[in-house]
Write a protein that holds these residues in place. Structure first.
Motif, PDB file in Angstrom:
ATOM      1  N   ASP A   1       0.853  -1.185   0.000  1.00 49.61           N
ATOM      2  CA  ASP A   1       0.000   0.000   0.000  1.00 49.61           C
ATOM      3  C   ASP A   1       0.893   1.240   0.000  1.00 49.61           C
ATOM      4  OD1 ASP A   1      -2.056   1.823   0.209  1.00 49.61           O
ATOM      5  OD2 ASP A   1      -2.619   1.284   2.242  1.00 49.61           O
ATOM      6  N   GLY A   2       0.529   2.218  -0.803  1.00 54.74           N
ATOM      7  CA  GLY A   2       1.394   3.363  -1.030  1.00 54.74           C
ATOM      8  C   GLY A   2       1.353   4.472  -0.011  1.00 54.74           C
ATOM      9  N   PHE A   3       0.635   4.315   1.086  1.00 53.92           N
ATOM     10  CA  PHE A   3       0.629   5.414   2.042  1.00 53.92           C
ATOM     11  C   PHE A   3       2.020   5.639   2.627  1.00 53.92           C
ATOM     12  CE2 PHE A   3       0.032   2.007   5.036  1.00 53.92           C
ATOM     13  CZ  PHE A   3       0.679   2.439   6.170  1.00 53.92           C
ATOM     14  N   LEU A   4       2.877   4.596   2.593  1.00 56.15           N
ATOM     15  CA  LEU A   4       4.267   4.761   2.997  1.00 56.15           C
ATOM     16  C   LEU A   4       5.113   3.745   2.240  1.00 56.15           C
ATOM     17  CD1 LEU A   4       6.522   5.948   4.713  1.00 56.15           C
ATOM     18  CD2 LEU A   4       5.925   4.313   6.499  1.00 56.15           C
ATOM     19  N   LEU A   5       5.909   4.255   1.310  1.00 52.05           N
ATOM     20  CA  LEU A   5       6.871   3.421   0.585  1.00 52.05           C
ATOM     21  C   LEU A   5       8.249   4.020   0.846  1.00 52.05           C
ATOM     22  CD1 LEU A   5       5.103   3.000  -2.899  1.00 52.05           C
ATOM     23  CD2 LEU A   5       5.201   1.333  -1.039  1.00 52.05           C
ATOM     24  N   ALA A   6       9.119   3.255   1.462  1.00 51.77           N
ATOM     25  CA  ALA A   6      10.485   3.703   1.732  1.00 51.77           C
ATOM     26  C   ALA A   6      11.429   2.835   0.909  1.00 51.77           C
ATOM     27  CB  ALA A   6      10.799   3.572   3.221  1.00 51.77           C
ATOM     28  N   THR A   7      12.383   3.468   0.253  1.00 52.42           N
ATOM     29  CA  THR A   7      13.275   2.717  -0.625  1.00 52.42           C
ATOM     30  C   THR A   7      14.727   3.075  -0.346  1.00 52.42           C
ATOM     31  OG1 THR A   7      13.324   4.385  -2.374  1.00 52.42           O
ATOM     32  CG2 THR A   7      11.520   2.778  -2.433  1.00 52.42           C
ATOM     33  N   GLN A   8      15.620   2.206  -0.774  1.00 47.51           N
ATOM     34  CA  GLN A   8      17.044   2.508  -0.704  1.00 47.51           C
ATOM     35  C   GLN A   8      17.585   2.878  -2.078  1.00 47.51           C
ATOM     36  OE1 GLN A   8      18.791  -1.053   0.865  1.00 47.51           O
ATOM     37  NE2 GLN A   8      18.911  -2.028  -1.122  1.00 47.51           N
ATOM     38  N   ALA A   9      16.732   2.845  -3.079  1.00 44.40           N
ATOM     39  CA  ALA A   9      17.102   3.224  -4.442  1.00 44.40           C
ATOM     40  C   ALA A   9      16.053   4.205  -4.958  1.00 44.40           C
ATOM     41  CB  ALA A   9      17.157   1.989  -5.333  1.00 44.40           C
ATOM     42  N   ASP A  10      16.417   4.929  -5.977  1.00 44.88           N
ATOM     43  CA  ASP A  10      15.500   5.921  -6.528  1.00 44.88           C
ATOM     44  C   ASP A  10      15.155   5.548  -7.967  1.00 44.88           C
ATOM     45  OD1 ASP A  10      13.963   8.192  -6.627  1.00 44.88           O
ATOM     46  OD2 ASP A  10      15.624   9.534  -7.098  1.00 44.88           O
ATOM     47  N   LEU A  11      13.899   5.190  -8.176  1.00 45.44           N
ATOM     48  CA  LEU A  11      13.407   4.914  -9.521  1.00 45.44           C
ATOM     49  C   LEU A  11      12.320   5.931  -9.839  1.00 45.44           C
ATOM     50  CD1 LEU A  11      12.980   1.028  -9.518  1.00 45.44           C
ATOM     51  CD2 LEU A  11      14.882   2.370 -10.410  1.00 45.44           C
ATOM     52  N   PRO A  12      12.232   6.363 -11.078  1.00 44.12           N
ATOM     53  CA  PRO A  12      11.190   7.339 -11.415  1.00 44.12           C
ATOM     54  C   PRO A  12       9.792   6.735 -11.284  1.00 44.12           C
ATOM     55  CG  PRO A  12      12.483   6.752 -13.364  1.00 44.12           C
ATOM     56  CD  PRO A  12      13.081   6.032 -12.200  1.00 44.12           C
ATOM     57  N   TRP A  13       8.872   7.555 -10.842  1.00 49.00           N
ATOM     58  CA  TRP A  13       7.462   7.158 -10.778  1.00 49.00           C
ATOM     59  C   TRP A  13       6.920   7.132 -12.192  1.00 49.00           C
ATOM     60  CZ3 TRP A  13       5.151   5.872  -6.186  1.00 49.00           C
ATOM     61  CH2 TRP A  13       5.852   6.206  -5.032  1.00 49.00           C
ATOM     62  N   ARG A  14       6.026   6.230 -12.489  1.00 47.91           N
ATOM     63  CA  ARG A  14       5.425   6.140 -13.819  1.00 47.91           C
ATOM     64  C   ARG A  14       4.239   7.096 -13.918  1.00 47.91           C
ATOM     65  NH1 ARG A  14       6.563   2.136 -17.418  1.00 47.91           N
ATOM     66  NH2 ARG A  14       5.540   3.697 -18.702  1.00 47.91           N
ATOM     67  N   GLU A  15       4.541   8.387 -13.799  1.00 41.80           N
ATOM     68  CA  GLU A  15       3.494   9.397 -13.890  1.00 41.80           C
ATOM     69  C   GLU A  15       2.891   9.474 -15.289  1.00 41.80           C
ATOM     70  OE1 GLU A  15       4.403  12.872 -10.861  1.00 41.80           O
ATOM     71  OE2 GLU A  15       6.185  12.375 -12.048  1.00 41.80           O
ATOM     72  N   ASP A  16       3.624   8.947 -16.278  1.00 41.79           N
ATOM     73  CA  ASP A  16       3.083   8.891 -17.632  1.00 41.79           C
ATOM     74  C   ASP A  16       1.889   7.936 -17.693  1.00 41.79           C
ATOM     75  OD1 ASP A  16       4.999   6.829 -17.085  1.00 41.79           O
ATOM     76  OD2 ASP A  16       5.082   6.341 -19.226  1.00 41.79           O
ATOM     77  N   LEU A  17       1.880   6.924 -16.835  1.00 45.39           N
ATOM     78  CA  LEU A  17       0.785   5.951 -16.804  1.00 45.39           C
ATOM     79  C   LEU A  17      -0.211   6.209 -15.676  1.00 45.39           C
ATOM     80  CD1 LEU A  17       2.796   2.660 -17.411  1.00 45.39           C
ATOM     81  CD2 LEU A  17       1.358   3.890 -19.054  1.00 45.39           C
ATOM     82  N   PHE A  18       0.296   6.652 -14.523  1.00 49.07           N
ATOM     83  CA  PHE A  18      -0.549   6.804 -13.325  1.00 49.07           C
ATOM     84  C   PHE A  18      -0.354   8.190 -12.717  1.00 49.07           C
ATOM     85  CE2 PHE A  18       0.591   2.376 -13.975  1.00 49.07           C
ATOM     86  CZ  PHE A  18      -0.657   1.796 -14.050  1.00 49.07           C
TER      87      PHE A  18
END
Length: 167
Positions: A92-109
């Motif tokens: 669930d996206g209310f909290l996503l913590a990562t150790q890497a940075d990938l671009p969000w697919r704002e083109d799709l969502f």
């Protein structure tokens, strides 16, 4: 923090029969606890491991303090690795913590729906794991208010399924 261990056919994480995690949330309009998975069983397993580790420590201590300390640290480390988090397909996206940075697919969502599922899938495609931490008590409160799924939700779900599930 909550997620689905398996990707359900319709792409909606909460429809998976294999949910895991805990969170206080308000999607029905009332604040309540969501708790899924075998957290209680894992807590019992954790207690059994701690008891076993303690017994091993006593028997090893007879050999020598250095050995006892090293063996206990190894055993505690192995036990904590087993119980820290549960790998999931979607979180669930209310909290996503990562150790890497990938671009969000704002083109799709670009909107509110399926941005989190998409991000989980993008991380998995790059070889990263998605996991929900094991929590004895919920770490988070997600005050989202009543959830409304309508046309935008259905459209995003269809796009998610086409993009990531080949449907």
């Amino acid at each position: 923090m909550i997620g689905a261990k398996t990707l359900p056919p319709g792409g909606i994480w909460w429809e998976s029969p294999h949910l895991f995690g805990k969170v206080y949330e308000s999607h029905t309009g009332r604040m309540g606890l969501l708790s899924f998975g075998d957290a209680e069983e894992r807590t019992r397993t954790e207690a059994a491991d701690a008891e076993r580790i303690g017994k091993e420590d006593v028997s090893v201590r007879r050999i020598g303090k250095e050995t006892a300390s090293a063996e206990r640290n190894r055993a505690v480390g192995e036990a904590s690795e087993r119980i820290q988090a549960e790998e999931v397909a979607l979180a669930d996206g209310f909290l996503l913590a990562t150790q890497a940075d990938l671009p969000w697919r704002e083109d799709l969502f670009p909107g509110w729906h399926f941005y989190d599922a998409s991000q989980c899938m993008e991380f998995r495609k790059k070889g990263f794991k998605v996991a929900v931490p094991r929590q004895r008590e919920p770490w988070c409160l997600h005050d989202c208010g009543p959830v409304r799924t309508g046309y935008a939700f259905a459209e995003a779900r269809e796009r998610f399924c086409r993009t990531y599930m080949g449907a």
